[in-house]
Write a protein that holds these residues in place. Structure first.
Motif, short mmCIF file in Angstrom:
data_model
loop_
_atom_site.label_atom_id
_atom_site.label_comp_id
_atom_site.label_asym_id
_atom_site.label_seq_id
_atom_site.Cartn_x
_atom_site.Cartn_y
_atom_site.Cartn_z
N SER A 14 1.13 -1.60 -0.52
CA SER A 14 0.11 0.11 -0.16
C SER A 14 0.86 1.34 -0.21
O SER A 14 0.83 2.17 -0.93
CB SER A 14 -1.24 -0.20 0.92
OG SER A 14 -1.88 1.37 0.86
N ALA A 15 2.18 1.67 0.73
CA ALA A 15 2.83 2.37 0.95
C ALA A 15 3.86 2.88 -0.69
O ALA A 15 3.69 4.07 -0.49
CB ALA A 15 3.63 2.19 1.68
N ALA A 16 4.23 1.58 -0.96
CA ALA A 16 4.67 1.64 -2.09
C ALA A 16 4.06 2.45 -3.17
O ALA A 16 4.34 3.52 -3.92
CB ALA A 16 5.06 0.32 -2.08
N THR A 17 2.48 1.31 -2.92
CA THR A 17 1.91 2.19 -4.33
C THR A 17 1.31 4.02 -4.24
O THR A 17 1.30 4.28 -5.41
CB THR A 17 0.58 1.54 -4.05
OG1 THR A 17 0.37 0.22 -4.24
CG2 THR A 17 -0.99 2.02 -5.53
N LEU A 18 0.46 4.14 -2.84
CA LEU A 18 0.56 5.91 -2.55
C LEU A 18 1.68 6.52 -2.83
O LEU A 18 1.75 7.55 -3.69
CB LEU A 18 0.14 5.65 -1.54
CG LEU A 18 -0.78 5.11 -0.96
CD1 LEU A 18 -1.52 5.05 0.94
CD2 LEU A 18 -2.24 5.44 -1.87
N SER A 19 3.01 6.20 -2.90
CA SER A 19 4.52 6.78 -2.62
C SER A 19 4.38 6.99 -4.40
O SER A 19 5.31 8.40 -4.56
CB SER A 19 5.58 5.64 -2.56
OG SER A 19 6.00 5.16 -3.02
N ARG A 20 4.56 6.53 -4.79
CA ARG A 20 4.21 6.26 -6.94
C ARG A 20 2.46 7.41 -7.02
O ARG A 20 2.82 7.51 -8.34
CB ARG A 20 4.32 4.85 -7.45
CG ARG A 20 5.72 4.01 -7.11
CD ARG A 20 4.61 2.83 -7.54
NE ARG A 20 5.43 2.93 -9.08
CZ ARG A 20 5.82 2.62 -9.87
NH1 ARG A 20 6.93 2.76 -9.68
NH2 ARG A 20 5.76 2.56 -11.35
N ARG A 21 1.69 7.50 -6.37
CA ARG A 21 1.40 8.25 -6.71
C ARG A 21 0.13 7.91 -8.06
O ARG A 21 -0.14 8.13 -8.73
CB ARG A 21 0.98 9.90 -7.11
CG ARG A 21 1.65 10.32 -5.44
CD ARG A 21 1.77 11.77 -6.10
NE ARG A 21 2.50 12.57 -4.85
CZ ARG A 21 2.63 13.71 -4.79
NH1 ARG A 21 2.73 14.36 -5.65
NH2 ARG A 21 3.49 13.97 -2.79
N GLY A 22 0.40 5.53 -8.04
CA GLY A 22 -0.04 5.24 -9.28
C GLY A 22 -0.25 3.75 -9.24
O GLY A 22 -0.78 3.54 -7.76
N ARG A 23 0.21 3.55 -10.06
CA ARG A 23 -0.36 2.00 -10.16
C ARG A 23 0.99 0.90 -9.58
O ARG A 23 2.04 1.92 -9.94
CB ARG A 23 -1.41 1.46 -11.15
CG ARG A 23 -2.01 1.59 -12.02
CD ARG A 23 -2.73 1.52 -13.35
NE ARG A 23 -2.27 0.36 -13.44
CZ ARG A 23 -3.26 -0.28 -13.12
NH1 ARG A 23 -4.47 -0.34 -12.86
NH2 ARG A 23 -3.59 -1.32 -13.92
N LEU A 24 0.94 0.33 -8.99
CA LEU A 24 2.20 -0.58 -8.61
C LEU A 24 1.71 -1.79 -9.45
O LEU A 24 1.03 -2.92 -9.19
CB LEU A 24 2.58 -1.70 -6.65
CG LEU A 24 3.41 -1.89 -7.34
CD1 LEU A 24 5.28 -0.96 -7.03
CD2 LEU A 24 3.34 -2.20 -5.09
N THR A 25 2.82 -1.89 -10.56
CA THR A 25 2.34 -3.07 -11.32
C THR A 25 3.17 -4.92 -10.87
O THR A 25 4.05 -4.99 -10.14
CB THR A 25 2.81 -2.71 -12.37
OG1 THR A 25 4.05 -2.71 -12.62
CG2 THR A 25 1.79 -1.74 -13.45
N ALA A 26 2.49 -5.57 -11.01
CA ALA A 26 2.61 -7.02 -10.84
C ALA A 26 2.87 -7.86 -11.98
O ALA A 26 3.39 -7.28 -12.81
CB ALA A 26 2.07 -7.93 -10.25
#
Length: 327
Positions: free
Chosen positions: A78-90
């Motif tokens: 969650s923190a990684a996604t919010l820090s990017r202000r976008g999508r965290l892809t897998a």
């Protein structure tokens, strides 16, 4: 103070491990699932070993592992996604191999505890059982299979190597990080035991909060740095979470038993702890599978679920709920 020292020692591990991984030409998913994961899991490994050997509190170490694992799968992505202000892809490879292997790790550890109760019950101990070295080798053997699969990925990868790394210096830096972590984690373990005595609650409950929070800081910073780093950072970030938890369950927990010879586990406490971890893991995997990415809204959902987990622990501490055995 202990958390700050853990962070500093883990920073040494992270930097040296990352540069060594680049030096040896490892692919992103192996970098995250093995190198970064093992390095950032050093605090959890230390917590189990110290709690078992020095304090005879194996359940506290297990509680710290479970609490840290829940934090890893809910807060870090969650923190990684919010820090990017976008999508965290897998990737499909990440979801179908890393995620499924991690679920297998959870099941294997629970089966190991069940075998301890069935074959080595503690007289008059209810659902308590003794985990012996042969039983502890079951999850370790599974981790061997996991490392072998990662080796196969590494053998098929041709990423080149970085010859500009001072290899000897980086290995020394890695060793210094380990020493700092061991010293700091002992402070966290003592704090958890102290809180348990102060409030009249089982120490493993505080292990799920105090020790888990302190030891999860390295995983958080490793994943945040990876998510905002080079190409493949998204995969490395999520792989670090899954690989770190896999290492914790299959190596860190058995390590205390292998060093001490035996350890007593309370199955009545282990089941609700592992159940909470299973629920958290299923939530993450479900969200990852939808579009093979985490969105802003899904990141918020993960934080809400973690808030529910902390709320449950508070209710257990004040005696409102009774899923965990009392002190």
């Amino acid at each position: 103070m202990s958390t700050a020292v853990v962070w500093k020692g883990s920073d040494y591990l992270d930097r040296s491990g990352e540069r060594l991984a680049h030096h040896y030409g490892m692919p992103p998913i192996v970098r995250g699932a093995v190198v970064a994961a093992v390095g950032s899991s050093a605090p959890e490994l230390s917590s189990v070993v110290l709690a078992t050997l020095l304090h005879g509190e194996f359940d506290l170490g297990v509680g710290a592992i479970v609490g840290s694992a829940v934090f890893n799968v809910l807060v870090i992505p969650s923190a990684a996604t919010l820090s990017r202000r976008g999508r965290l892809t897998a990737s499909r490879h990440l979801v179908y191999k890393e995620a499924q292997f991690y679920m297998l790790s959870v099941a294997t550890l629970l089966v190991t505890f069940a075998f301890a109760v069935i074959y080595n019950p503690v007289p008059g101990g209810g659902l308590a059982g003794t985990v012996t070295r042969p039983l502890a080798l079951l999850p370790v053997a599974l981790y061997g299979v996991y490392v072998f699969t990662q080796y196969q990925d590494l053998a098929d990868h041709d990423g080149g190597s970085d010859d500009c790394v001072a290899v000897g210096r980086r290995w020394l830096e890695l060793g210094a990080g380990v020493v700092l972590i061991v010293i700091a984690v002992e402070g966290l373990v003592r704090a958890a035991i102290g809180f348990g005595e102060m409030f009249g609650t089982p120490s493993f409950v505080w292990g799920m909060v105090v020790v888990a929070a302190g030891t999860s800081v390295p995983d958080l910073f490793v994943s945040l740095r990876a998510a905002r780093g080079d190409a493949g950072g998204d995969v490395t970030s999520v792989a670090n979470v899954l690989g770190s938890n896999t290492f914790d369950l299959l190596i860190a927990v058995p390590a205390g038993v292998l060093l001490a010879g035996t350890a007593t586990v309370d199955f009545a406490a282990a089941v609700p702890m592992m159940a909470s971890l299973t629920v958290a893991t299923l939530v993450l995997f479900t969200l990852l599978r939808t579009g093979l990415a985490l969105t802003f809204r899904e990141a918020v959902v993960l934080l809400v679920v973690y808030g529910g987990f902390l709320g449950w622990l508070v209710l257990e501490t004040v005696g409102v709920t009774g899923a965990l055995p009392s002190a």
